[in-house]
Design an enzyme around this catalytic site. Structure first.
Site, mmCIF file in Angstrom:
data_model
loop_
_atom_site.group_PDB
_atom_site.id
_atom_site.type_symbol
_atom_site.label_atom_id
_atom_site.label_comp_id
_atom_site.label_asym_id
_atom_site.label_seq_id
_atom_site.Cartn_x
_atom_site.Cartn_y
_atom_site.Cartn_z
ATOM 1 N N LYS A 107 0.853 -1.188 0.000
ATOM 2 C CA LYS A 107 0.000 0.000 0.000
ATOM 3 C C LYS A 107 0.887 1.234 0.000
ATOM 4 C CE LYS A 107 -1.730 2.797 2.821
ATOM 5 N NZ LYS A 107 -1.661 4.056 2.065
ATOM 6 N N SER A 159 5.092 7.218 10.460
ATOM 7 C CA SER A 159 5.148 7.899 11.751
ATOM 8 C C SER A 159 5.228 6.897 12.908
ATOM 9 C CB SER A 159 3.907 8.776 11.923
ATOM 10 O OG SER A 159 2.744 7.980 11.904
ATOM 11 N N GLU A 182 10.011 1.130 10.508
ATOM 12 C CA GLU A 182 11.023 2.179 10.347
ATOM 13 C C GLU A 182 10.294 3.494 10.570
ATOM 14 O OE1 GLU A 182 12.943 4.987 9.365
ATOM 15 O OE2 GLU A 182 12.914 4.413 7.251
ATOM 16 N N CYS A 220 13.404 10.934 7.577
ATOM 17 C CA CYS A 220 13.348 10.386 8.929
ATOM 18 C C CYS A 220 14.680 10.592 9.649
ATOM 19 C CB CYS A 220 12.973 8.919 8.883
ATOM 20 S SG CYS A 220 13.898 7.993 7.675
ATOM 21 N N GLU A 239 9.586 15.702 15.984
ATOM 22 C CA GLU A 239 9.978 15.605 14.573
ATOM 23 C C GLU A 239 9.211 16.673 13.779
ATOM 24 O OE1 GLU A 239 8.889 11.944 12.277
ATOM 25 O OE2 GLU A 239 11.004 11.997 11.715
HETATM 26 P P1 NAI Z 1 1.669 8.098 8.441
HETATM 27 O O1 NAI Z 1 2.448 7.236 9.366
HETATM 28 O O2 NAI Z 1 0.240 8.375 8.769
HETATM 29 O O3 NAI Z 1 1.695 7.477 6.955
HETATM 30 C C1 NAI Z 1 2.633 6.551 6.470
HETATM 31 C C2 NAI Z 1 1.904 5.413 5.764
HETATM 32 O O4 NAI Z 1 1.096 4.723 6.697
HETATM 33 C C3 NAI Z 1 0.955 5.861 4.646
HETATM 34 O O5 NAI Z 1 0.970 4.901 3.605
HETATM 35 C C4 NAI Z 1 -0.384 5.863 5.348
HETATM 36 O O6 NAI Z 1 -1.474 5.719 4.465
HETATM 37 C C5 NAI Z 1 -0.243 4.665 6.242
HETATM 38 N N1 NAI Z 1 -1.144 4.658 7.393
HETATM 39 C C6 NAI Z 1 -1.667 5.724 8.055
HETATM 40 N N2 NAI Z 1 -2.476 5.306 9.035
HETATM 41 C C7 NAI Z 1 -2.470 3.954 9.020
HETATM 42 C C8 NAI Z 1 -3.112 2.945 9.781
HETATM 43 N N3 NAI Z 1 -3.946 3.250 10.763
HETATM 44 N N4 NAI Z 1 -2.864 1.650 9.493
HETATM 45 C C9 NAI Z 1 -2.012 1.321 8.508
HETATM 46 N N5 NAI Z 1 -1.396 2.232 7.728
HETATM 47 C C10 NAI Z 1 -1.615 3.535 7.987
HETATM 48 O O7 NAI Z 1 2.447 9.445 8.286
HETATM 49 P P2 NAI Z 1 1.877 10.846 7.735
HETATM 50 O O8 NAI Z 1 0.572 11.136 8.352
HETATM 51 O O9 NAI Z 1 1.965 10.837 6.280
HETATM 52 O O10 NAI Z 1 2.978 11.844 8.329
HETATM 53 C C11 NAI Z 1 2.934 12.199 9.712
HETATM 54 C C12 NAI Z 1 4.318 12.325 10.262
HETATM 55 O O11 NAI Z 1 4.965 11.069 10.233
HETATM 56 C C13 NAI Z 1 5.238 13.246 9.497
HETATM 57 O O12 NAI Z 1 5.048 14.576 9.858
HETATM 58 C C14 NAI Z 1 6.572 12.731 9.890
HETATM 59 O O13 NAI Z 1 6.927 13.276 11.130
HETATM 60 C C15 NAI Z 1 6.354 11.240 10.049
HETATM 61 N N6 NAI Z 1 6.775 10.466 8.865
HETATM 62 C C16 NAI Z 1 7.898 9.708 8.949
HETATM 63 C C17 NAI Z 1 8.356 9.019 7.846
HETATM 64 C C18 NAI Z 1 9.590 8.206 7.888
HETATM 65 O O14 NAI Z 1 10.263 8.094 6.880
HETATM 66 N N7 NAI Z 1 9.918 7.575 8.996
HETATM 67 C C19 NAI Z 1 7.669 9.112 6.564
HETATM 68 C C20 NAI Z 1 6.455 9.868 6.591
HETATM 69 C C21 NAI Z 1 6.051 10.530 7.713
#
Ligand code: NAI
Ligand code: MG
Length: 491
Positions: free
Chosen positions: A188, A242, A263, A297, A394
């Site tokens: 996904k 996140s 990660e 990240c 972050e």
């Molecule tokens: P997120 O963690 O919500 O999204 C990342 C992925 O997880 C996306 O594909 C999203 O659709 C999916 N996701 C979201 N909720 C989910 C759930 N309940 N069950 C399964 N999958 C789910 O991150 P978001 O909202 O895009 O960004 C929020 C913060 O997260 C950012 O401001 C940043 O601080 C951090 N982040 C960290 C990343 C990294 O590389 N470690 C990458 C993206 C965001």
């Protein structure tokens, strides 16, 4: 290719917007779609199938079939590797299109897509293609008249959920070890950036991957993403995103005891000692923070500078930040594009406001750039205190925090005072200091006199709340392998 040589590219044709399930392009079962937008212009690029639990289930069934009884399970390991090499070649053949598509959907500068993301994607696939026929077991001299050996078997169907900051690269990091190990995939992609992942799947089909080996279901996190974690046909979940969602995934995966690798976020400290090569240190801190609009990240969002050189380093970093070229991501000379979406844009501006109101000094930037697209000015804060919000959370944007220190033990301790532990860096010419800091910093990656050096062969992942398990390198293969012990009587 240098930035100057890169041709001016424009938006490519969009070839795939549906779900890719069992080798077929299909609408979401619900018929729903969502919009993906160009963050540089705020214009809608395409309507993409919004998959949910039903589509994840169809994808999981296709992946299950390919794994349990399809050609994938019978294919020689070396032939799996050959398919992966072929796919890497196809990425190279379609280099211009893929780079432009990434820039269109994500907003990252075309020079980054071409010089960083895509070369790393191709390298990653080739690295793991080489592993496909080198995953071995052991023979074990147990007591008695037995032969005992282990088999390294693929874990099964891998559910993979990836974020939007490096869409193609995150897909490659997850596909590489899973395919090498012999798993099948239900992926996904992030709702902000589904397009390159779909095109990658298209190319995988062209390379000859059997139906059902790679399945892509675009959609939202709480629907499609959560369904990956809940689906009983999926054996393992790999997630990047996140920390908040990572925790939820681990909790939900416990229901079926799916294997989990995570990660997650970071608040990486960068330690710059007075004896460092100051030019090298400034470059490292600058790239370490601003790369990818700060949406990394590993971003070094806490920069600790030894007091003797503090003012000099601040001058350098402020000067460089003022020069940073922010603008149209399709202009080959652009260094910084827009943030991914309005949510992130607003969140980052909120952090900038909190920095100002908590008493940090904003020396440059500090607001929006322009009035169209989610651009934020390269921003530098000094006089940052360890307990300020901007020093603890972050930010995931182009916002730099600079703090002073006077002693190695003090700075390592402060550096480690965070729930995160993804990366850290040290700039010094003193070898003993470098080793001491590298050994005592609690982070999965420590860079010394460099930053953001990634290689498919070098393991990557987090200590503490930055994650679980390692990606890349030989280490990532174990995420996709079950070890089976076979004991045979020789009597
Ligand atoms: P997120 O963690 O919500 O999204 C990342 C992925 O997880 C996306 O594909 C999203 O659709 C999916 N996701 C979201 N909720 C989910 C759930 N309940 N069950 C399964 N999958 C789910 O991150 P978001 O909202 O895009 O960004 C929020 C913060 O997260 C950012 O401001 C940043 O601080 C951090 N982040 C960290 C990343 C990294 O590389 N470690 C990458 C993206 C965001
Ligand atoms: Mg989210």
């Amino acid at each position: 290719m240098s930035i100057a040589e890169a041709p001016k590219q424009t938006a490519p044709e969009i070839k795939q917007t549906q779900c890719f399930i069992g080798g077929e392009w299909v609408d979401a079962a619900s018929g729903e779609t969502f919009e993906t937008m160009n963050p540089a212009t705020e214009e809608i690029i395409a309507n993409v199938a919004a998959g949910d639990a039903e589509d994840i289930d169809r994808a999981a069934k296709a992946a299950r079939k390919a794994f349990d009884s399809g050609p994938w399970s019978k294919m020689d390991a070396r032939d799996r590797g050959r398919l992966m090499y072929k796919l890497a070649d196809l990425f190279e053949d379609n280099f211009d299109e893929l780079a432009a598509l990434e820039t269109l959907d994500n907003g990252k500068p075309i020079s980054d897509s071409r010089n960083a993301d895509l070369p790393l994607v191709i390298d990653c696939l080739r690295y793991y293609a080489g592993w496909a026929d080198k995953i071995e077991g052991k023979t074990i001299p147990i007591r008695g008249n037995y032969m005992c050996y282990t088999r390294s078997e693929p874990v099964g169907v891998a559910g993979q959920i990836i974020p939007w900051n490096f869409p193609m690269l995150m897909a490659a990091w997850k596909w590489g070890p899973a395919l090498a190990a012999g798993c099948t995939i239900v992926m996904k992609p992030a709702e902000q950036t589904p397009l390159t992942c779909l095109r990658m799947a298209d190319l995988a089909q062209e390379a000859g991957f059997p139906d059902g080996v790679i399945n892509i279901v675009p959609g939202y996190g709480p629907t499609a993403g959560a369904a990956v974690v809940d689906n009983p046909l999926i054996d393992k979940v790999a997630f990047t995103g996140s920390t908040e969602v990572g925790k939820m995934i681990m909790k939900n995966a416990a229901q079926s005891l799916k294997r989990v690798t995570l990660e997650l976020g970071g608040k990486s400290p960068n330690l710059i000692f007075a004896d460092a090569d100051l030019e090298q240190a400034a470059q490292g801190a600058f790239i370490g923070l601003y790369l990818n609009q700060g949406q990394c990240c590993v971003a070094c969002s806490r920069i600790f500078v030894e007091d003797d050189i503090h003012d000099q380093m601040v001058d350098k970093l402020v000067g460089m930040s003022k020069e940073r070229k922010v603008g149209d991501p399709f202009d080959p000379s652009t260094e910084q594009g827009p943030q991914i979406d309005k949510t992130q844009f607003d969140k980052i501006l909120g952090y900038i406001e909190s920095g100002k109101s908590e008493g940090a000094t904003c020396l440059t930037g500090g607001g929006r750039q322009g009035d169209r697209g989610y651009y934020i000015q390269p921003t530098v804060f000094t006089d940052v205190k360890d307990d300020m919000k901007i020093a603890r959370e972050e930010i995931f944007g182009p916002v730099m925090q600079i703090m002073k220190f006077s002693d190695i033990d003090e700075v390592v301790k402060r550096g480690n005072t965070t729930e995160y532990g993804l990366a850290a860096s040290v700039f010094t010419r003193d070898v003993a200091k470098a080793h001491k800091a590298a050994a005592t910093l609690k982070a999965g990656t420590v860079w010394v006199n460099c930053y953001d050096v990634f290689d498919a062969a070098a393991p990557f992942g987090g200590f503490k709340q930055s994650g679980l398990g390692r990606e890349l390198g030989e280490a990532a293969l174990s995420n996709y392998i079950e070890s089976k012990t076979v004991t045979m009587s020789l009597d």
